[in-house]
Write an enzyme that holds these catalytic residues in place. Structure first.
Site, PDB file in Angstrom:
ATOM      1  N   THR A  38      51.675 102.594  31.594  1.00 23.49           N
ATOM      2  CA  THR A  38      51.109 102.212  32.884  1.00 23.49           C
ATOM      3  C   THR A  38      52.281 101.854  33.797  1.00 23.49           C
ATOM      4  OG1 THR A  38      51.026  99.841  32.409  1.00 23.49           O
ATOM      5  CG2 THR A  38      49.122 101.156  31.693  1.00 23.49           C
ATOM      6  N   ILE A  64      45.243 103.036  24.267  1.00 20.61           N
ATOM      7  CA  ILE A  64      44.459 102.443  23.165  1.00 20.61           C
ATOM      8  C   ILE A  64      42.945 102.541  23.419  1.00 20.61           C
ATOM      9  CG2 ILE A  64      46.267 100.927  22.256  1.00 20.61           C
ATOM     10  CD1 ILE A  64      44.891  98.577  23.744  1.00 20.61           C
ATOM     11  N   THR A 131      47.664  84.693  24.463  1.00 20.71           N
ATOM     12  CA  THR A 131      48.221  83.824  25.491  1.00 20.71           C
ATOM     13  C   THR A 131      47.624  82.424  25.442  1.00 20.71           C
ATOM     14  OG1 THR A 131      48.251  83.504  27.890  1.00 20.71           O
ATOM     15  CG2 THR A 131      46.482  84.849  27.043  1.00 20.71           C
ATOM     16  N   ASP A 132      48.374  81.456  25.950  1.00 19.23           N
ATOM     17  CA  ASP A 132      47.847  80.083  26.046  1.00 19.23           C
ATOM     18  C   ASP A 132      46.785  79.972  27.148  1.00 19.23           C
ATOM     19  OD1 ASP A 132      49.520  80.346  28.265  1.00 19.23           O
ATOM     20  OD2 ASP A 132      50.666  78.523  27.886  1.00 19.23           O
ATOM     21  N   GLU A 133      46.697  81.017  28.019  1.00 19.10           N
ATOM     22  CA  GLU A 133      45.754  80.927  29.146  1.00 19.10           C
ATOM     23  C   GLU A 133      44.304  80.928  28.685  1.00 19.10           C
ATOM     24  OE1 GLU A 133      46.552  83.270  32.564  1.00 19.10           O
ATOM     25  OE2 GLU A 133      48.700  82.874  32.495  1.00 19.10           O
ATOM     26  N   TYR A 156      41.764  88.002  33.582  1.00 18.49           N
ATOM     27  CA  TYR A 156      42.787  88.294  32.563  1.00 18.49           C
ATOM     28  C   TYR A 156      42.582  87.424  31.328  1.00 18.49           C
ATOM     29  CZ  TYR A 156      47.168  87.652  30.019  1.00 18.49           C
ATOM     30  OH  TYR A 156      48.099  87.526  29.014  1.00 18.49           O
ATOM     31  N   LYS A 160      41.486  88.347  27.440  1.00 19.69           N
ATOM     32  CA  LYS A 160      42.311  88.025  26.264  1.00 19.69           C
ATOM     33  C   LYS A 160      41.518  87.152  25.288  1.00 19.69           C
ATOM     34  CE  LYS A 160      46.088  88.919  25.488  1.00 19.69           C
ATOM     35  NZ  LYS A 160      46.736  90.091  24.848  1.00 19.69           N
ATOM     36  N   LYS A 195      55.984  89.309  38.260  1.00 16.10           N
ATOM     37  CA  LYS A 195      55.823  87.971  37.697  1.00 16.10           C
ATOM     38  C   LYS A 195      56.827  87.034  38.358  1.00 16.10           C
ATOM     39  CE  LYS A 195      52.910  89.823  34.768  1.00 16.10           C
ATOM     40  NZ  LYS A 195      53.190  90.456  33.515  1.00 16.10           N
ATOM     41  N   ASP A 285      47.186  79.966  47.957  1.00 15.04           N
ATOM     42  CA  ASP A 285      47.137  79.763  46.509  1.00 15.04           C
ATOM     43  C   ASP A 285      46.359  80.875  45.816  1.00 15.04           C
ATOM     44  OD1 ASP A 285      47.718  78.490  44.179  1.00 15.04           O
ATOM     45  OD2 ASP A 285      46.611  76.649  44.612  1.00 15.04           O
TER      46      ASP A 285
HETATM   47  P1  NAD Z   1      53.540  93.999  30.174  1.00 17.43           P
HETATM   48  O1  NAD Z   1      52.537  94.180  31.236  1.00 17.43           O
HETATM   49  O2  NAD Z   1      54.976  93.871  30.522  1.00 17.43           O
HETATM   50  O3  NAD Z   1      53.434  95.202  29.132  1.00 17.43           O
HETATM   51  C1  NAD Z   1      52.202  95.730  28.710  1.00 17.43           C
HETATM   52  C2  NAD Z   1      52.465  97.072  28.045  1.00 17.43           C
HETATM   53  O4  NAD Z   1      51.205  97.584  27.564  1.00 17.43           O
HETATM   54  C3  NAD Z   1      53.029  98.128  29.012  1.00 17.43           C
HETATM   55  O5  NAD Z   1      54.085  98.832  28.382  1.00 17.43           O
HETATM   56  C4  NAD Z   1      51.853  99.052  29.275  1.00 17.43           C
HETATM   57  O6  NAD Z   1      52.220 100.377  29.571  1.00 17.43           O
HETATM   58  C5  NAD Z   1      51.089  98.939  27.970  1.00 17.43           C
HETATM   59  N1  NAD Z   1      49.657  99.254  28.122  1.00 17.43           N
HETATM   60  C6  NAD Z   1      48.819  98.765  29.080  1.00 17.43           C
HETATM   61  N2  NAD Z   1      47.603  99.314  28.912  1.00 17.43           N
HETATM   62  C7  NAD Z   1      47.667 100.125  27.836  1.00 17.43           C
HETATM   63  C8  NAD Z   1      46.731 100.961  27.161  1.00 17.43           C
HETATM   64  N3  NAD Z   1      45.473 101.079  27.601  1.00 17.43           N
HETATM   65  N4  NAD Z   1      47.144 101.652  26.068  1.00 17.43           N
HETATM   66  C9  NAD Z   1      48.423 101.549  25.637  1.00 17.43           C
HETATM   67  N5  NAD Z   1      49.351 100.807  26.245  1.00 17.43           N
HETATM   68  C10 NAD Z   1      48.977 100.099  27.334  1.00 17.43           C
HETATM   69  O7  NAD Z   1      53.028  92.748  29.330  1.00 17.43           O
HETATM   70  P2  NAD Z   1      53.881  91.625  28.565  1.00 17.43           P
HETATM   71  O8  NAD Z   1      54.192  90.534  29.499  1.00 17.43           O
HETATM   72  O9  NAD Z   1      54.952  92.285  27.787  1.00 17.43           O
HETATM   73  O10 NAD Z   1      52.751  91.089  27.571  1.00 17.43           O
HETATM   74  C11 NAD Z   1      52.556  91.693  26.292  1.00 17.43           C
HETATM   75  C12 NAD Z   1      51.453  90.960  25.558  1.00 17.43           C
HETATM   76  O11 NAD Z   1      51.795  89.584  25.414  1.00 17.43           O
HETATM   77  C13 NAD Z   1      50.114  90.974  26.300  1.00 17.43           C
HETATM   78  O12 NAD Z   1      49.097  91.137  25.340  1.00 17.43           O
HETATM   79  C14 NAD Z   1      50.030  89.603  26.946  1.00 17.43           C
HETATM   80  O13 NAD Z   1      48.693  89.183  27.076  1.00 17.43           O
HETATM   81  C15 NAD Z   1      50.771  88.758  25.924  1.00 17.43           C
HETATM   82  N6  NAD Z   1      51.442  87.537  26.464  1.00 17.43           N
HETATM   83  C16 NAD Z   1      52.285  87.632  27.524  1.00 17.43           C
HETATM   84  C17 NAD Z   1      52.960  86.489  27.960  1.00 17.43           C
HETATM   85  C18 NAD Z   1      53.939  86.542  29.112  1.00 17.43           C
HETATM   86  O14 NAD Z   1      54.436  85.499  29.531  1.00 17.43           O
HETATM   87  N7  NAD Z   1      54.264  87.699  29.656  1.00 17.43           N
HETATM   88  C19 NAD Z   1      52.761  85.275  27.304  1.00 17.43           C
HETATM   89  C20 NAD Z   1      51.860  85.221  26.232  1.00 17.43           C
HETATM   90  C21 NAD Z   1      51.230  86.374  25.798  1.00 17.43           C
HETATM   91  O1  DAU Z   2      50.920  81.594  30.019  1.00 17.30           O
HETATM   92  C1  DAU Z   2      51.107  82.892  29.551  1.00 17.30           C
HETATM   93  C2  DAU Z   2      50.861  83.890  30.649  1.00 17.30           C
HETATM   94  O2  DAU Z   2      51.984  83.801  31.536  1.00 17.30           O
HETATM   95  C3  DAU Z   2      50.686  85.314  30.160  1.00 17.30           C
HETATM   96  O3  DAU Z   2      49.525  85.386  29.375  1.00 17.30           O
HETATM   97  C4  DAU Z   2      50.582  86.300  31.333  1.00 17.30           C
HETATM   98  O4  DAU Z   2      50.519  87.617  30.863  1.00 17.30           O
HETATM   99  C5  DAU Z   2      51.814  86.131  32.197  1.00 17.30           C
HETATM  100  O5  DAU Z   2      51.733  86.973  33.330  1.00 17.30           O
HETATM  101  C6  DAU Z   2      51.976  84.675  32.640  1.00 17.30           C
HETATM  102  O6  DAU Z   2      50.894  84.309  33.537  1.00 17.30           O
HETATM  103  P1  DAU Z   2      51.153  83.399  34.835  1.00 17.30           P
HETATM  104  O7  DAU Z   2      50.055  83.641  35.775  1.00 17.30           O
HETATM  105  O8  DAU Z   2      51.463  81.999  34.446  1.00 17.30           O
HETATM  106  O9  DAU Z   2      52.549  84.078  35.335  1.00 17.30           O
HETATM  107  P2  DAU Z   2      53.071  84.463  36.807  1.00 17.30           P
HETATM  108  O10 DAU Z   2      54.501  84.830  36.652  1.00 17.30           O
HETATM  109  O11 DAU Z   2      52.167  85.414  37.485  1.00 17.30           O
HETATM  110  O12 DAU Z   2      52.984  83.075  37.567  1.00 17.30           O
HETATM  111  C7  DAU Z   2      53.695  81.930  37.100  1.00 17.30           C
HETATM  112  C8  DAU Z   2      53.353  80.786  38.032  1.00 17.30           C
HETATM  113  O13 DAU Z   2      53.959  81.036  39.302  1.00 17.30           O
HETATM  114  C9  DAU Z   2      51.873  80.620  38.308  1.00 17.30           C
HETATM  115  O14 DAU Z   2      51.577  79.237  38.450  1.00 17.30           O
HETATM  116  C10 DAU Z   2      51.655  81.341  39.645  1.00 17.30           C
HETATM  117  C11 DAU Z   2      52.980  81.132  40.353  1.00 17.30           C
HETATM  118  N1  DAU Z   2      53.425  82.216  41.239  1.00 17.30           N
HETATM  119  C12 DAU Z   2      53.402  83.495  40.790  1.00 17.30           C
HETATM  120  C13 DAU Z   2      53.831  84.528  41.602  1.00 17.30           C
HETATM  121  C14 DAU Z   2      53.783  85.963  41.103  1.00 17.30           C
HETATM  122  C15 DAU Z   2      53.913  81.917  42.510  1.00 17.30           C
HETATM  123  O15 DAU Z   2      53.945  80.732  42.913  1.00 17.30           O
HETATM  124  N2  DAU Z   2      54.353  82.934  43.302  1.00 17.30           N
HETATM  125  C16 DAU Z   2      54.316  84.239  42.898  1.00 17.30           C
HETATM  126  O16 DAU Z   2      54.716  85.135  43.696  1.00 17.30           O
END
Ligand code: NAD
Ligand code: DAU
Length: 347
Positions: A38, A64, A131-133, A156, A160, A195, A285
């Site tokens: 994606t 998937i 995720t903790d969310e 989201y 999850k 992010k 917000d």
């Molecule tokens: P990301 O968005 O960077 O990567 C997601 C990957 O999944 C991409 O490579 C995308 O191409 C692939 N994908 C999406 N839809 C798909 C599909 N239908 N089939 C096959 N592949 C597909 O996400 P990330 O931040 O690396 O997160 C990975 C996992 O960890 C997720 O399950 C997310 O919920 C979890 N997670 C993320 C965080 C965080 O802070 N980023 C924290 C806790 C848990």
């Molecule tokens: O807690 C784990 C989660 O963390 C993962 O499950 C998600 O996949 C991952 O995207 C992340 O979610 P958040 O929503 O916490 O992450 P994000 O980086 O989008 O935002 C972090 C914090 O910053 C949140 O409180 C929103 C704020 N934010 C985000 C963006 C993109 C801003 O203030 N400005 C911004 O432009």
């Protein structure tokens, strides 16, 4: 585990996980990375790994949600374990377009579970990365533990939560060997710049506004991505089937403080006429914005001996430097869908 299927291995955490497994563990099997590619998936995240380990690293472009293709790849590569990262992962996108989140995060996980169940005889482990969310939002005190009731607030996190419940149900009902991890916010190399942390780094470098939602006092618990990879591997090796493990950084920070620190690091490394802090812009917000996340990770610490190794101070500096040193990756990412998304959001 001989043939480990990693889903979503071209994304941020999945690619860091695969890199960690090849470079820093004694895993001697094969990794089959399946990814739909994606907007968030990028093959170049693992270009060097694909070159260094041609016999033990396989990439297959698979959605998937495409059950037939998934099963075909599962059988061809004799998959005996799955580490499941693939997901739509950005909260803001889920608020605007929840459809893909329901399809990939719920139906996609269901498809993987069905195939694993069908082949349960030779199957060793389904590790589900979550995720903790799913626990919702905390007040000023307290921590999420593994027994905190689920209370997801965004499409989201609801998707999850749903996938977590499915994994748990397959473990209980069909005795599918499965583990789940619920982790806090990751940061580090290859983080997609929608992010907070990578968005702020790249905007600050271009001297563009730095959007902070609301008053910037929302709190996240930041964990360096390699520490997450280490935690997942510990759970996969030594975790108890049917169990959930919380993973966190013990590093709660207000968003405004994170943004300020990034400005300070960049001002020091690449000074501009005025401090980048002047670019901070408070914007509308996020709807349903969770106030605070904080993780109690004593279970994984006590039972599996995992602790975060990286301090935020060092980890964020490494991350900023990585973005400065990987301009080709940044330019490639910014020429894709990210740009049109960001334009729609902020212009
Ligand atoms: P990301 O968005 O960077 O990567 C997601 C990957 O999944 C991409 O490579 C995308 O191409 C692939 N994908 C999406 N839809 C798909 C599909 N239908 N089939 C096959 N592949 C597909 O996400 P990330 O931040 O690396 O997160 C990975 C996992 O960890 C997720 O399950 C997310 O919920 C979890 N997670 C993320 C965080 C965080 O802070 N980023 C924290 C806790 C848990
Ligand atoms: O807690 C784990 C989660 O963390 C993962 O499950 C998600 O996949 C991952 O995207 C992340 O979610 P958040 O929503 O916490 O992450 P994000 O980086 O989008 O935002 C972090 C914090 O910053 C949140 O409180 C929103 C704020 N934010 C985000 C963006 C993109 C801003 O203030 N400005 C911004 O432009």
């Amino acid at each position: 585990m001989k043939n480990l299927m990693v889903t979503g291995g071209c994304g941020f955490i999945g690619s860091n996980f695969i890199r960690y497994i090849f470079e820093e563990t004694n895993f001697d099997g094969r990794i089959i990375n399946i990814d739909k590619l994606t907007y968030a998936g990028n093959l170049s995240n693992l270009k060097d790994i694909a070159q260094k380990f041609p016999e033990r690293y396989v990439f297959q472009q698979v959605d998937i949600c495409d059950e037939q293709n998934l099963e075909h790849v599962f059988n061809v590569f004799k998959v005996d374990a799955i580490c499941h990262f693939a997901a739509e992962s950005h909260v803001d996108r889920s608020i605007v377009h929840p459809n893909d989140f329901i399809q990939t995060n719920i139906i996609g996980t269901f498809n993987l579970l069905q195939i694993a169940k069908k082949n349960i005889a030779g199957f060793n482990l389904f590790h589900h990365v979550s995720t903790d969310e799913v626990y919702g939002s905390l007040g000023e005190t307290g921590f999420f533990t593994e027994t905190t009731p689920y209370k997801p607030n965004s499409p989201y996190s609801a998707s999850k939560a749903s996938s977590d419940h499915l994994v748990r149900a397959y473990s209980e009902t069909y005795k599918l060997p499965a583990t789940i991890s619920n982790c806090s916010n990751n940061y580090g190399p290859y983080h997609f710049p929608e992010k907070l942390i990578p968005l702020i780094i790249l905007n600050a470098l271009e001297e563009k506004p730095l959007p902070v939602y609301g008053d910037g006092t929302n709190i996240r618990d930041w964990l360096f991505v390699k520490d997450h990879a280490k935690a997942i591997w510990k759970i996969m090796k030594n975790g108890k089937h049917g169990e959930t493990y919380n993973v966190g950084g013990n590093n709660e920070m207000k968003n405004i403080d994170v943004v300020t620190i990034i400005c300070e690091i960049l001002d020091e490394i690449q000074p501009t006429k005025q401090s980048r802090k002047n670019l901070i812009t408070f914007v509308k917000d996020r709807p349903g914005h969770d106030k605070r996340y904080a993780i109690d990770f004593s279970k994984i610490k006590n039972e599996l001996g995992w602790m975060p190794d990286e301090s935020f101070e060092k980890g964020i500096r490494k991350t900023v430097l990585w973005y400065l040193q990987n301009k080709e990756w940044v330019n490639q990412i910014k020429s894709g869908e990210y740009l049109s998304w960001i334009k729609k959001q902020y212009n």
